[in-house]
Motif scaffolding. Sequence first.
Motif, PDB file in Angstrom:
ATOM      1  N   THR A  68      55.860  28.609  46.137  1.00 22.86           N
ATOM      2  CA  THR A  68      54.643  28.781  45.345  1.00 22.86           C
ATOM      3  C   THR A  68      54.856  28.271  43.925  1.00 22.86           C
ATOM      4  O   THR A  68      55.998  28.073  43.488  1.00 22.86           O
ATOM      5  N   LYS A  69      53.739  28.100  43.204  1.00 24.81           N
ATOM      6  CA  LYS A  69      53.806  27.556  41.845  1.00 24.81           C
ATOM      7  C   LYS A  69      53.047  28.397  40.815  1.00 24.81           C
ATOM      8  O   LYS A  69      53.083  28.086  39.632  1.00 24.81           O
ATOM      9  N   SER A  70      52.367  29.424  41.234  1.00 24.05           N
ATOM     10  CA  SER A  70      51.483  30.173  40.336  1.00 24.05           C
ATOM     11  C   SER A  70      52.256  30.919  39.249  1.00 24.05           C
ATOM     12  O   SER A  70      53.463  31.135  39.347  1.00 24.05           O
ATOM     13  N   ASP A  71      51.518  31.336  38.222  1.00 26.64           N
ATOM     14  CA  ASP A  71      52.104  32.034  37.070  1.00 26.64           C
ATOM     15  C   ASP A  71      52.682  33.386  37.453  1.00 26.64           C
ATOM     16  O   ASP A  71      53.693  33.828  36.891  1.00 26.64           O
ATOM     17  N   VAL A  72      52.025  34.072  38.365  1.00 26.12           N
ATOM     18  CA  VAL A  72      52.497  35.377  38.833  1.00 26.12           C
ATOM     19  C   VAL A  72      52.476  35.383  40.348  1.00 26.12           C
ATOM     20  O   VAL A  72      51.730  34.627  40.988  1.00 26.12           O
ATOM     21  N   VAL A  73      53.325  36.253  40.920  1.00 27.08           N
ATOM     22  CA  VAL A  73      53.435  36.346  42.378  1.00 27.08           C
ATOM     23  C   VAL A  73      53.254  37.792  42.803  1.00 27.08           C
ATOM     24  O   VAL A  73      53.919  38.690  42.267  1.00 27.08           O
ATOM     25  N   VAL A  74      52.376  38.017  43.741  1.00 28.27           N
ATOM     26  CA  VAL A  74      52.215  39.337  44.355  1.00 28.27           C
ATOM     27  C   VAL A  74      53.056  39.357  45.625  1.00 28.27           C
ATOM     28  O   VAL A  74      52.873  38.513  46.506  1.00 28.27           O
ATOM     29  N   ARG A 171      56.007  38.387  37.276  1.00 29.20           N
ATOM     30  CA  ARG A 171      55.861  37.164  36.482  1.00 29.20           C
ATOM     31  C   ARG A 171      56.847  36.099  36.961  1.00 29.20           C
ATOM     32  O   ARG A 171      58.000  36.396  37.277  1.00 29.20           O
ATOM     33  N   ARG A 172      56.391  34.853  36.956  1.00 34.51           N
ATOM     34  CA  ARG A 172      57.258  33.740  37.335  1.00 34.51           C
ATOM     35  C   ARG A 172      58.469  33.646  36.409  1.00 34.51           C
ATOM     36  O   ARG A 172      59.583  33.398  36.859  1.00 34.51           O
ATOM     37  N   GLU A 173      58.248  33.851  35.095  1.00 32.67           N
ATOM     38  CA  GLU A 173      59.358  33.770  34.146  1.00 32.67           C
ATOM     39  C   GLU A 173      60.435  34.803  34.461  1.00 32.67           C
ATOM     40  O   GLU A 173      61.636  34.530  34.330  1.00 32.67           O
ATOM     41  N   LEU A 174      60.020  35.991  34.879  1.00 27.00           N
ATOM     42  CA  LEU A 174      60.968  37.033  35.242  1.00 27.00           C
ATOM     43  C   LEU A 174      61.777  36.614  36.470  1.00 27.00           C
ATOM     44  O   LEU A 174      63.003  36.734  36.493  1.00 27.00           O
ATOM     45  N   LEU A 175      61.090  36.130  37.487  1.00 23.30           N
ATOM     46  CA  LEU A 175      61.769  35.714  38.710  1.00 23.30           C
ATOM     47  C   LEU A 175      62.766  34.599  38.431  1.00 23.30           C
ATOM     48  O   LEU A 175      63.895  34.600  38.952  1.00 23.30           O
ATOM     49  N   ASP A 176      62.360  33.645  37.600  1.00 23.24           N
ATOM     50  CA  ASP A 176      63.262  32.538  37.268  1.00 23.24           C
ATOM     51  C   ASP A 176      64.469  33.027  36.476  1.00 23.24           C
ATOM     52  O   ASP A 176      65.605  32.604  36.726  1.00 23.24           O
ATOM     53  N   GLU A 177      64.227  33.914  35.511  1.00 23.22           N
ATOM     54  CA  GLU A 177      65.319  34.402  34.670  1.00 23.22           C
ATOM     55  C   GLU A 177      66.339  35.204  35.466  1.00 23.22           C
ATOM     56  O   GLU A 177      67.559  35.050  35.283  1.00 23.22           O
ATOM     57  N   LEU A 178      65.859  36.066  36.361  1.00 21.36           N
ATOM     58  CA  LEU A 178      66.757  36.936  37.124  1.00 21.36           C
ATOM     59  C   LEU A 178      67.291  36.274  38.385  1.00 21.36           C
ATOM     60  O   LEU A 178      68.201  36.815  39.027  1.00 21.36           O
ATOM     61  N   GLY A 179      66.739  35.133  38.753  1.00 22.92           N
ATOM     62  CA  GLY A 179      67.163  34.488  39.990  1.00 22.92           C
ATOM     63  C   GLY A 179      66.619  35.153  41.230  1.00 22.92           C
ATOM     64  O   GLY A 179      67.195  35.041  42.321  1.00 22.92           O
ATOM     65  N   ARG A 197      67.845  45.321  36.931  1.00 22.31           N
ATOM     66  CA  ARG A 197      68.206  44.094  36.206  1.00 22.31           C
ATOM     67  C   ARG A 197      67.108  43.695  35.226  1.00 22.31           C
ATOM     68  O   ARG A 197      67.388  43.212  34.124  1.00 22.31           O
ATOM     69  N   ALA A 198      65.850  43.889  35.643  1.00 22.74           N
ATOM     70  CA  ALA A 198      64.738  43.571  34.742  1.00 22.74           C
ATOM     71  C   ALA A 198      64.803  44.438  33.492  1.00 22.74           C
ATOM     72  O   ALA A 198      64.594  43.963  32.371  1.00 22.74           O
ATOM     73  N   ALA A 199      65.098  45.723  33.674  1.00 25.09           N
ATOM     74  CA  ALA A 199      65.196  46.635  32.534  1.00 25.09           C
ATOM     75  C   ALA A 199      66.323  46.205  31.601  1.00 25.09           C
ATOM     76  O   ALA A 199      66.158  46.195  30.368  1.00 25.09           O
ATOM     77  N   LYS A 200      67.467  45.850  32.157  1.00 22.75           N
ATOM     78  CA  LYS A 200      68.606  45.430  31.336  1.00 22.75           C
ATOM     79  C   LYS A 200      68.285  44.151  30.560  1.00 22.75           C
ATOM     80  O   LYS A 200      68.820  43.929  29.469  1.00 22.75           O
ATOM     81  N   ALA A 201      67.421  43.309  31.121  1.00 28.79           N
ATOM     82  CA  ALA A 201      67.053  42.051  30.469  1.00 28.79           C
ATOM     83  C   ALA A 201      65.874  42.214  29.515  1.00 28.79           C
ATOM     84  O   ALA A 201      65.422  41.228  28.925  1.00 28.79           O
ATOM     85  N   GLY A 202      65.363  43.423  29.374  1.00 29.92           N
ATOM     86  CA  GLY A 202      64.284  43.672  28.421  1.00 29.92           C
ATOM     87  C   GLY A 202      62.892  43.436  28.953  1.00 29.92           C
ATOM     88  O   GLY A 202      61.931  43.360  28.169  1.00 29.92           O
ATOM     89  N   TRP A 203      62.740  43.371  30.274  1.00 28.26           N
ATOM     90  CA  TRP A 203      61.413  43.207  30.864  1.00 28.26           C
ATOM     91  C   TRP A 203      60.792  44.582  31.120  1.00 28.26           C
ATOM     92  O   TRP A 203      61.472  45.505  31.569  1.00 28.26           O
ATOM     93  N   GLU A 204      59.497  44.695  30.874  1.00 31.88           N
ATOM     94  CA  GLU A 204      58.789  45.957  31.078  1.00 31.88           C
ATOM     95  C   GLU A 204      58.310  46.072  32.527  1.00 31.88           C
ATOM     96  O   GLU A 204      57.914  45.089  33.150  1.00 31.88           O
ATOM     97  N   ARG A 205      58.343  47.307  33.037  1.00 33.05           N
ATOM     98  CA  ARG A 205      57.831  47.622  34.366  1.00 33.05           C
ATOM     99  C   ARG A 205      56.701  48.635  34.205  1.00 33.05           C
ATOM    100  O   ARG A 205      56.919  49.704  33.636  1.00 33.05           O
ATOM    101  N   TRP A 206      55.523  48.303  34.682  1.00 35.01           N
ATOM    102  CA  TRP A 206      54.338  49.120  34.445  1.00 35.01           C
ATOM    103  C   TRP A 206      53.686  49.554  35.756  1.00 35.01           C
ATOM    104  O   TRP A 206      53.582  48.769  36.699  1.00 35.01           O
ATOM    105  N   TYR A 207      53.216  50.790  35.740  1.00 32.66           N
ATOM    106  CA  TYR A 207      52.424  51.356  36.833  1.00 32.66           C
ATOM    107  C   TYR A 207      50.980  51.413  36.356  1.00 32.66           C
ATOM    108  O   TYR A 207      50.674  51.991  35.315  1.00 32.66           O
ATOM    109  N   VAL A 208      50.086  50.775  37.102  1.00 34.82           N
ATOM    110  CA  VAL A 208      48.675  50.680  36.711  1.00 34.82           C
ATOM    111  C   VAL A 208      47.823  51.346  37.794  1.00 34.82           C
ATOM    112  O   VAL A 208      47.487  50.724  38.821  1.00 34.82           O
ATOM    113  N   PRO A 209      47.472  52.618  37.637  1.00 36.35           N
ATOM    114  CA  PRO A 209      46.796  53.354  38.706  1.00 36.35           C
ATOM    115  C   PRO A 209      45.368  52.916  38.976  1.00 36.35           C
ATOM    116  O   PRO A 209      44.800  53.278  40.012  1.00 36.35           O
TER     117      PRO A 209
END
Length: 251
Positions: A68-74, A171-179, A197-209
């Motif tokens: 895929t090429k999109s900005d975000v991936v579900v 996010r695509r940037e997150l996936l690329d950064e973490l491999g 790993r995302a937390a250690k790299a400074g990426w936020e994880r959000w729950y959106v009810p």
Amino acid sequence: MSVAGVVVTHGPNADLERCLAALAPQLDELVVVANLPLELELPAGARLLENERQIGFGANVNRGVAETKSDVVVIANPDTEPEPDAVAILVDFASGGARRGIVGPQLRYPDGRWQPSRRRFPTVRGTLVRRTPLRYARRPFERQRDHYMLNERPDHPVQADWMLAAFLLLRRELLDELGGFDEHFRLYGEDIEFCYRAAKAGWERWYVPQAVVTHRYAAEIDRKLLTRQTLWHWRGIARFVRKHPESLRAF
């Protein structure tokens, strides 16, 4: 933001058909990764990738993401069914902050009950209770309410340690950064390790009810103690500790 979807499946079933029918209209591109040969009528524009041999969940997700090429991936399990506006809500929230790397919805059981998908990072002691015969005496759903966050049912976006990978926007940037996901996890634990790993790299994880997804959660390792899935779970725990020995401090 453009949106791709990756669904990993082991075979055709009614859940998969419901998932694709609900998910496809909300995406710009959709990839189905089949861990076994599969005959399936796909939604228009979707692609099917078939494995020559079975591989783990993380490896399957990575394969789908690479197509895929999109900005975000579900990433979505075949036993999930998003509400018509679920993906749009997640995308809108993710677009509000450059470090919002992982965004998860509210999961519900088919009967409408709330499902505890937002959780604390596990401790060794807590895991021993949940994944050994101790759980029959210690009743983790009663005694580990903090781990499952059972007393918190926010009606607004809140940050999370980790969330079930049954349905997540990445996010695509997150996936690329973490491999991507660690492909050495066979099944279970890769979502915890990825969020860690995302937390250690400074990426936020959000729950959106506000975004709601039905999840027909099988929870086989919760119902049966000694199964092949239990072995995969313990292998995942061992790999997590080997990769992140500092996590033992939370014992």
